[in-house]
Design a protein around this motif. Structure first.
Motif, short mmCIF file in Angstrom:
data_model
loop_
_atom_site.label_atom_id
_atom_site.label_comp_id
_atom_site.label_asym_id
_atom_site.label_seq_id
_atom_site.Cartn_x
_atom_site.Cartn_y
_atom_site.Cartn_z
N ILE A 90 44.59 41.02 26.53
CA ILE A 90 43.79 39.81 26.42
C ILE A 90 42.44 40.04 25.75
CG2 ILE A 90 42.63 38.00 27.76
CD1 ILE A 90 44.85 38.41 29.86
N ALA A 91 41.79 41.14 26.10
CA ALA A 91 40.45 41.41 25.58
C ALA A 91 40.29 42.91 25.36
CB ALA A 91 39.40 40.90 26.57
N PRO A 92 39.37 43.28 24.45
CA PRO A 92 39.18 44.70 24.17
C PRO A 92 38.47 45.42 25.32
CG PRO A 92 37.55 43.42 22.99
CD PRO A 92 38.49 42.43 23.63
N VAL A 93 38.72 46.72 25.38
CA VAL A 93 38.02 47.60 26.31
C VAL A 93 37.04 48.42 25.48
CG1 VAL A 93 38.25 49.54 27.90
CG2 VAL A 93 39.93 47.68 27.94
N LYS A 94 35.79 48.42 25.88
CA LYS A 94 34.74 49.11 25.13
C LYS A 94 34.32 50.38 25.86
CE LYS A 94 33.20 44.69 23.34
NZ LYS A 94 32.12 43.72 23.25
N ILE A 95 33.75 51.29 25.11
CA ILE A 95 33.21 52.51 25.70
C ILE A 95 32.15 52.09 26.71
CG2 ILE A 95 31.94 54.65 25.26
CD1 ILE A 95 33.19 54.56 22.40
N GLY A 96 32.24 52.62 27.92
CA GLY A 96 31.29 52.27 28.97
C GLY A 96 31.79 51.20 29.92
N ASP A 97 32.87 50.51 29.56
CA ASP A 97 33.45 49.52 30.47
C ASP A 97 34.09 50.22 31.66
OD1 ASP A 97 32.78 47.40 28.81
OD2 ASP A 97 34.85 46.94 28.23
N THR A 98 33.87 49.68 32.84
CA THR A 98 34.59 50.14 34.02
C THR A 98 35.77 49.20 34.21
OG1 THR A 98 32.61 51.07 35.03
CG2 THR A 98 34.47 50.58 36.51
N ILE A 99 36.96 49.78 34.15
CA ILE A 99 38.19 49.00 34.24
C ILE A 99 38.84 49.24 35.60
CG2 ILE A 99 40.49 48.61 33.25
CD1 ILE A 99 38.12 47.78 31.42
N THR A 100 39.23 48.16 36.24
CA THR A 100 39.98 48.23 37.49
C THR A 100 41.40 47.81 37.21
OG1 THR A 100 38.04 47.78 38.85
CG2 THR A 100 40.18 47.36 39.87
N ALA A 101 42.34 48.68 37.59
CA ALA A 101 43.76 48.38 37.49
C ALA A 101 44.23 48.03 38.89
CB ALA A 101 44.53 49.59 36.96
N GLU A 102 44.86 46.87 39.03
CA GLU A 102 45.26 46.35 40.33
C GLU A 102 46.74 45.98 40.29
OE1 GLU A 102 42.54 43.44 42.49
OE2 GLU A 102 44.05 42.13 41.58
N ALA A 103 47.45 46.30 41.35
CA ALA A 103 48.86 45.93 41.45
C ALA A 103 49.12 45.29 42.81
CB ALA A 103 49.75 47.16 41.29
N GLU A 104 49.91 44.21 42.79
CA GLU A 104 50.26 43.50 44.02
C GLU A 104 51.76 43.22 44.03
OE1 GLU A 104 49.42 39.23 46.27
OE2 GLU A 104 48.36 39.70 44.42
N ILE A 105 52.39 43.51 45.15
CA ILE A 105 53.83 43.26 45.27
C ILE A 105 54.07 41.76 45.34
CG2 ILE A 105 55.90 43.58 46.69
CD1 ILE A 105 54.88 46.33 47.37
N ILE A 106 54.90 41.28 44.39
CA ILE A 106 55.19 39.84 44.35
C ILE A 106 56.68 39.55 44.56
CG2 ILE A 106 53.19 39.22 42.96
CD1 ILE A 106 55.08 39.16 40.51
N GLU A 107 57.51 40.59 44.54
CA GLU A 107 58.94 40.37 44.73
C GLU A 107 59.60 41.65 45.22
OE1 GLU A 107 62.81 38.77 42.16
OE2 GLU A 107 60.96 39.26 41.11
N LYS A 108 60.53 41.48 46.17
CA LYS A 108 61.39 42.58 46.61
C LYS A 108 62.80 42.24 46.15
CE LYS A 108 60.71 44.66 50.53
NZ LYS A 108 60.59 44.99 51.96
N ILE A 109 63.43 43.18 45.46
CA ILE A 109 64.74 42.94 44.87
C ILE A 109 65.77 43.75 45.64
CG2 ILE A 109 66.09 43.02 42.73
CD1 ILE A 109 63.18 43.08 41.34
N GLU A 110 66.47 43.07 46.54
CA GLU A 110 67.41 43.72 47.45
C GLU A 110 68.53 44.46 46.71
OE1 GLU A 110 69.01 45.06 50.92
OE2 GLU A 110 67.16 43.87 50.82
N LYS A 111 69.01 43.88 45.61
CA LYS A 111 70.16 44.41 44.88
C LYS A 111 70.04 45.91 44.60
CE LYS A 111 72.62 43.85 40.50
NZ LYS A 111 72.64 43.11 39.24
N ASN A 112 68.89 46.34 44.08
CA ASN A 112 68.71 47.77 43.80
C ASN A 112 67.53 48.38 44.55
OD1 ASN A 112 66.60 46.61 42.39
ND2 ASN A 112 66.97 47.74 40.49
#
Length: 142
Positions: A90-112
């Motif tokens: 969506i947007a560029p990351v610049k030198i000096g930017d602090t980036i947070t990577a976040e993950a949230e479980i939104i689905e459980k797939i029983e099949k596998n």
């Protein structure tokens, strides 16, 4: 000895983890050397000044890679396997930017016995830089 991460049965919708890192000049140089991507947009200030960004920016996949310690070490964690990844830059990351990577479980797939996680990467200003999703195969107890 390492403990395995959370198994399919131990994971719940809404579980969330994150990791933050400030992107440095060293990160960009090392990443260029590792991948062979020496695009002047990342490496040459004079060239980058003439682009739509007006300055050098980090390789997008540097920021994308920050999800690895989240899903590989925390949620689901050790012993899990990445099956699928989607990302929208969506947007560029610049030198000096602090980036947070976040993950949230939104689905459980029983099949596998896999899980789908919404991913969000944002800078220190709270602006999204990447959004997407990941499907993971959590570890199993021996």
């Amino acid at each position: 000895m390492y403990e395995i991460g959370k198994t399919y049965e131990e994971l719940n919708l809404g579980d969330k983890e994150s990791f933050s890192k400030t992107i440095t000049e060293t990160d960009i140089v090392v990443y260029a050397g590792l991948t062979g991507d020496f695009n002047p947009l990342h490496m040459n200030s004079e060239y980058a000044k003439k682009t739509r960004f007006g300055e050098r920016i980090a390789h997008g996949t540097i920021a994308l890679g920050l999800i690895a310690p989240v899903v590989g070490m925390k949620l689901p964690g050790l012993g899990s396997i990445l099956l699928h990844m989607e990302a929208k830059f969506i947007a560029p990351v610049k030198i000096g930017d602090t980036i947070t990577a976040e993950a949230e479980i939104i689905e459980k797939i029983e099949k596998n016995k896999s899980v789908r996680l919404r991913t969000r990467f944002y800078n220190h200003k709270g602006e999204d830089v990447i959004v997407g999703s990941i499907t993971m195969l959590p570890p199993q107890r021996p």
